[in-house]
Design a protein around this motif. Structure first.
Motif, PDB file in Angstrom:
ATOM      1  N   GLN A  95     -30.050  90.001  55.157  1.00 29.01           N
ATOM      2  CA  GLN A  95     -29.502  90.385  54.637  1.00 29.01           C
ATOM      3  C   GLN A  95     -29.024  88.957  55.500  1.00 29.01           C
ATOM      4  OE1 GLN A  95     -26.645  93.336  55.768  1.00 29.01           O
ATOM      5  NE2 GLN A  95     -27.440  94.076  54.299  1.00 29.01           N
ATOM      6  N   ALA A  96     -27.828  87.443  54.999  1.00 31.09           N
ATOM      7  CA  ALA A  96     -27.517  86.376  55.774  1.00 31.09           C
ATOM      8  C   ALA A  96     -26.770  86.892  57.229  1.00 31.09           C
ATOM      9  CB  ALA A  96     -27.210  85.494  55.157  1.00 31.09           C
ATOM     10  N   ALA A  97     -27.013  86.745  58.060  1.00 28.86           N
ATOM     11  CA  ALA A  97     -26.054  87.073  59.483  1.00 28.86           C
ATOM     12  C   ALA A  97     -24.726  85.769  60.255  1.00 28.86           C
ATOM     13  CB  ALA A  97     -27.353  86.557  60.505  1.00 28.86           C
ATOM     14  N   GLY A  98     -24.913  84.604  58.717  1.00 33.01           N
ATOM     15  CA  GLY A  98     -23.855  83.866  58.947  1.00 33.01           C
ATOM     16  C   GLY A  98     -22.297  83.893  57.818  1.00 33.01           C
ATOM     17  N   ARG A  99     -21.865  82.734  57.720  1.00 28.69           N
ATOM     18  CA  ARG A  99     -20.620  83.340  56.515  1.00 28.69           C
ATOM     19  C   ARG A  99     -21.336  82.892  55.610  1.00 28.69           C
ATOM     20  NH1 ARG A  99     -17.729  78.551  55.868  1.00 28.69           N
ATOM     21  NH2 ARG A  99     -18.430  77.125  57.709  1.00 28.69           N
ATOM     22  N   ILE A 100     -20.962  82.581  54.210  1.00 26.00           N
ATOM     23  CA  ILE A 100     -20.849  82.435  53.478  1.00 26.00           C
ATOM     24  C   ILE A 100     -20.831  80.428  53.036  1.00 26.00           C
ATOM     25  CG2 ILE A 100     -20.894  81.487  51.254  1.00 26.00           C
ATOM     26  CD1 ILE A 100     -19.863  84.685  50.607  1.00 26.00           C
ATOM     27  N   GLN A 101     -21.833  79.946  53.016  1.00 23.28           N
ATOM     28  CA  GLN A 101     -21.880  78.254  52.981  1.00 23.28           C
ATOM     29  C   GLN A 101     -21.057  77.429  52.371  1.00 23.28           C
ATOM     30  OE1 GLN A 101     -23.681  77.101  55.959  1.00 23.28           O
ATOM     31  NE2 GLN A 101     -24.047  79.525  55.357  1.00 23.28           N
ATOM     32  N   GLU A 102     -19.857  76.345  53.172  1.00 19.90           N
ATOM     33  CA  GLU A 102     -19.521  75.529  51.761  1.00 19.90           C
ATOM     34  C   GLU A 102     -19.891  75.197  50.554  1.00 19.90           C
ATOM     35  OE1 GLU A 102     -18.002  72.474  54.347  1.00 19.90           O
ATOM     36  OE2 GLU A 102     -17.717  73.698  55.862  1.00 19.90           O
ATOM     37  N   ARG A 103     -21.146  75.183  50.103  1.00 22.58           N
ATOM     38  CA  ARG A 103     -22.308  74.499  49.356  1.00 22.58           C
ATOM     39  C   ARG A 103     -22.909  75.986  48.907  1.00 22.58           C
ATOM     40  NH1 ARG A 103     -20.704  69.525  47.382  1.00 22.58           N
ATOM     41  NH2 ARG A 103     -18.759  67.907  48.784  1.00 22.58           N
ATOM     42  N   GLY A 104     -23.331  75.939  47.711  1.00 23.13           N
ATOM     43  CA  GLY A 104     -24.312  76.250  46.847  1.00 23.13           C
ATOM     44  C   GLY A 104     -25.260  75.556  47.276  1.00 23.13           C
ATOM     45  N   VAL A 105     -26.755  76.064  46.884  1.00 22.57           N
ATOM     46  CA  VAL A 105     -27.886  75.200  47.390  1.00 22.57           C
ATOM     47  C   VAL A 105     -28.964  75.764  45.896  1.00 22.57           C
ATOM     48  CG1 VAL A 105     -28.923  77.156  48.295  1.00 22.57           C
ATOM     49  CG2 VAL A 105     -29.425  75.006  49.051  1.00 22.57           C
ATOM     50  N   ARG A 106     -29.568  74.435  45.498  1.00 27.76           N
ATOM     51  CA  ARG A 106     -31.112  75.212  44.525  1.00 27.76           C
ATOM     52  C   ARG A 106     -32.172  74.101  44.848  1.00 27.76           C
ATOM     53  NH1 ARG A 106     -28.843  72.240  41.025  1.00 27.76           N
ATOM     54  NH2 ARG A 106     -27.512  74.038  39.804  1.00 27.76           N
ATOM     55  N   TYR A 107     -33.109  75.074  44.810  1.00 29.74           N
ATOM     56  CA  TYR A 107     -33.840  74.494  45.316  1.00 29.74           C
ATOM     57  C   TYR A 107     -35.126  74.460  44.245  1.00 29.74           C
ATOM     58  CZ  TYR A 107     -32.942  75.920  50.342  1.00 29.74           C
ATOM     59  OH  TYR A 107     -33.070  75.361  51.827  1.00 29.74           O
ATOM     60  N   SER A 108     -35.966  73.725  44.078  1.00 27.66           N
ATOM     61  CA  SER A 108     -36.718  74.006  43.107  1.00 27.66           C
ATOM     62  C   SER A 108     -37.926  72.708  43.337  1.00 27.66           C
ATOM     63  CB  SER A 108     -36.268  72.550  41.502  1.00 27.66           C
ATOM     64  OG  SER A 108     -37.496  72.322  40.730  1.00 27.66           O
ATOM     65  N   LEU A 109     -39.199  73.769  43.518  1.00 26.31           N
ATOM     66  CA  LEU A 109     -40.564  73.648  43.690  1.00 26.31           C
ATOM     67  C   LEU A 109     -41.558  73.285  42.601  1.00 26.31           C
ATOM     68  CD1 LEU A 109     -42.237  73.575  46.377  1.00 26.31           C
ATOM     69  CD2 LEU A 109     -42.655  76.567  46.374  1.00 26.31           C
ATOM     70  N   THR A 110     -42.490  71.939  42.651  1.00 21.94           N
ATOM     71  CA  THR A 110     -43.465  72.212  41.940  1.00 21.94           C
ATOM     72  C   THR A 110     -44.852  73.034  42.456  1.00 21.94           C
ATOM     73  OG1 THR A 110     -42.662  70.723  41.090  1.00 21.94           O
ATOM     74  CG2 THR A 110     -44.233  70.751  39.823  1.00 21.94           C
ATOM     75  N   VAL A 111     -44.968  74.035  42.341  1.00 23.01           N
ATOM     76  CA  VAL A 111     -46.509  74.755  42.710  1.00 23.01           C
ATOM     77  C   VAL A 111     -47.567  73.822  41.609  1.00 23.01           C
ATOM     78  CG1 VAL A 111     -47.681  76.939  43.478  1.00 23.01           C
ATOM     79  CG2 VAL A 111     -45.104  77.067  42.609  1.00 23.01           C
ATOM     80  N   SER A 112     -47.995  73.213  42.718  1.00 24.44           N
ATOM     81  CA  SER A 112     -49.414  72.714  41.554  1.00 24.44           C
ATOM     82  C   SER A 112     -50.592  73.197  41.861  1.00 24.44           C
ATOM     83  CB  SER A 112     -49.258  70.811  41.975  1.00 24.44           C
ATOM     84  OG  SER A 112     -49.544  70.750  43.246  1.00 24.44           O
ATOM     85  N   SER A 113     -51.107  73.674  42.997  1.00 24.15           N
ATOM     86  CA  SER A 113     -51.912  74.444  43.749  1.00 24.15           C
ATOM     87  C   SER A 113     -51.798  75.472  44.206  1.00 24.15           C
ATOM     88  CB  SER A 113     -53.190  72.891  44.113  1.00 24.15           C
ATOM     89  OG  SER A 113     -53.965  73.745  44.776  1.00 24.15           O
TER      90      SER A 113
END
Length: 468
Positions: A95-113
């Motif tokens: 669980q996140a210990a802080g509050r909900i952030q002002e903006r959403g976040v999107r992580y995009s990772l290219t798994v290559s090896s």
């Protein structure tokens, strides 16, 4: 796919015996400082708190361990782990210990090896986050799993375990569906070997999910982090709809204002009875923003509408000339401001600025308003008129009606010194062969009519201060 086990919020359930959380030596000694320690701390001071909880599988007593920790280059989280000594069932949540952030976040990772340890990256996935692998058209929807602190390989293993959970029942009831799921499970397992690159995406409207950057604080070329403003649907999903509206910047608030009809109380201009006026912002394509106001009186039935320019007076005046050659020209949109005059040379007709007020209508609607204005004039067609004048006006109305019906060709000229009038270009953004727009410098008299000659906006504060 995985059943949620008892988290720290379950100690009050029947059969649970809450225990006493044991503080760390530093907390007991100092009583101050942060209770969150780095995730990699190995100094022996970071001891989890243990709470006796009810096992939701066998309903015996188990132990929930709480660990308050800080993930490097991220934020504080609460990790909870439940184990049951009777049935050996275990479950972990985060669980996140802080509050909900002002903006959403999107992580995009290219798994290559697999050699670069992409599969071993730490991942924080909250319960409201969505995880996707586009290459397999695979998605873990929001709120389908509890929050977890794991790795990319661990997320894939959890998905595989969830799909395999009910496979024996599917094989007995629907062999075809079970075969397709087995095939998909095989594809998920092959991802862990990274035979070909794939994309791993986490989208979290709360902004509390995280994908590790092993090169931090340097940039990771394989990881793209995007922060975005939540949509109203995402804000409502998080229970923050009212708060999100208050925190939106001015441009978002203006966007909502364009989609909303505002209403305020006023008096009817005819009978002075209480009435309501509706106001709406409208963005005219390839032009500017205008304000449309409409008043309806329930007492006398009077209705009126008015258009105001939403912008300032333009640096130059505008003269718009349209050659009416086809009946389809009658459908062109027209914005006639209060400062615009209308001229039809073929009829030797000119309507001064201020007449008919501001209007946002079609060419046909404007010509019909001109016809009605002439017909309602008591000095032209009433008892006060002369036969010769009446005949000329009847002839004028007939010719105007022919233009409206598309039987006659004519020119329409809109001359607006303020530059706030508009006539639709049906070929936009290309040039309209029947439409000509000219910009010109206003004369002194025109500036005087607009009140610009005595208007001073530059150096006003300096002169006011010196005058004091």
């Amino acid at each position: 796919p995985e059943r949620p086990g008892p988290a720290p919020q379950h100690p009050g359930e029947p059969g649970a015996a809450p225990g006493q959380a044991e503080p760390s030596p530093r907390q007991a000694a100092a009583g101050t400082g942060s209770v969150f320690r780095a995730l990699s701390a190995e100094d022996g001071e970071q001891r989890p708190a243990e709470i006796e909880s009810l096992c939701m599988k066998c309903f015996c007593s188990g132990v929930t361990r709480l660990l308050l920790t800080r993930i490097p280059f991220f934020r504080e989280v609460i990790v909870s782990s439940f184990t049951c000594g009777s049935c050996s069932w275990a479950n972990t949540e985060i669980q996140a210990a802080g509050r909900i952030q002002e903006r959403g976040v999107r992580y995009s990772l290219t798994v290559s090896s697999r050699q670069v340890s992409d599969m071993d990256r730490q991942v924080v996935k909250t319960d409201c986050a969505t995880a996707r692998i586009p290459e397999l058209d695979f998605e873990i929807p929001a709120f389908s799993q509890k929050g977890v602190l794991t790795t990319i390989e661990g997320l894939i293993d959890r998905a595989v375990a969830g799909l395999e959970q009910d496979q024996p029942v599917r094989r007995a009831t629907d062999q075809e569906v079970a075969s397709k799921i087995d095939e998909f499970i095989g594809k998920l397992k092959q991802l862990k070997e990274v035979h070909s690159p794939f994309t791993f995406i986490i989208d979290d409207p709360s902004g509390n999910s995280f994908v590790e950057n092993p090169r931090a604080p340097q940039k990771d070329d394989a990881l793209v982090v995007t922060h975005y403003r939540r949509s109203p649907q995402q804000a409502a999903m998080l229970g923050l709809q009212g708060e999100e509206l208050d925190e939106r910047p001015d441009d978002d608030a203006a966007e909502d204002l364009r989609n909303e009809v505002l209403q305020f109380n006023t008096n009817c201009p005819e009978c002075n009875a209480p009435a309501s006026t509706n106001m709406k912002l409208v963005q005219i394509p390839h032009f500017k923003e205008v304000i449309i106001m409409a008043t309806n009186c329930d007492s006398c039935g009077h209705r009126t509408n008015e258009v105001k320019s939403g912008g300032a007076i333009e640096p130059q005046g505008t003269r718009i000339t349209l050659r009416i050659t086809d009946p389809s020209d009658m459908t062109r949109d027209i914005l006639k401001s209060e400062t615009c005059s209308v001229e039809i040379p073929e009829l030797e007709f000119e309507l001064g600025m201020g007449a008919l007020g501001g209007k946002f209508t079609t060419l046909e609607g404007l010509l019909k308003d001109i016809r009605d204005l002439v017909e309602r004039n008591p000095f032209s067609l009433g008892d006060s008129s002369t036969p010769s004048r009446t005949g000329k006006l009847q002839e004028f109305i007939g010719k105007l009606q022919e233009i409206i019906e598309g039987k006659a060709k004519a020119h329409l000229i809109l001359d607006d010194p303020a530059g706030n009038s508009y006539l639709q270009n049906v070929y936009a953004p290309e040039e309209d062969p029947e439409l000509r727009v000219e910009r010109y410098e206003r004369s002194f008299e025109q500036n005087e009519d607009l009140g610009l000659n005595d208007m001073k906006t530059e150096g006003y504060e300096a002169e006011e201060a010196s005058g004091r």
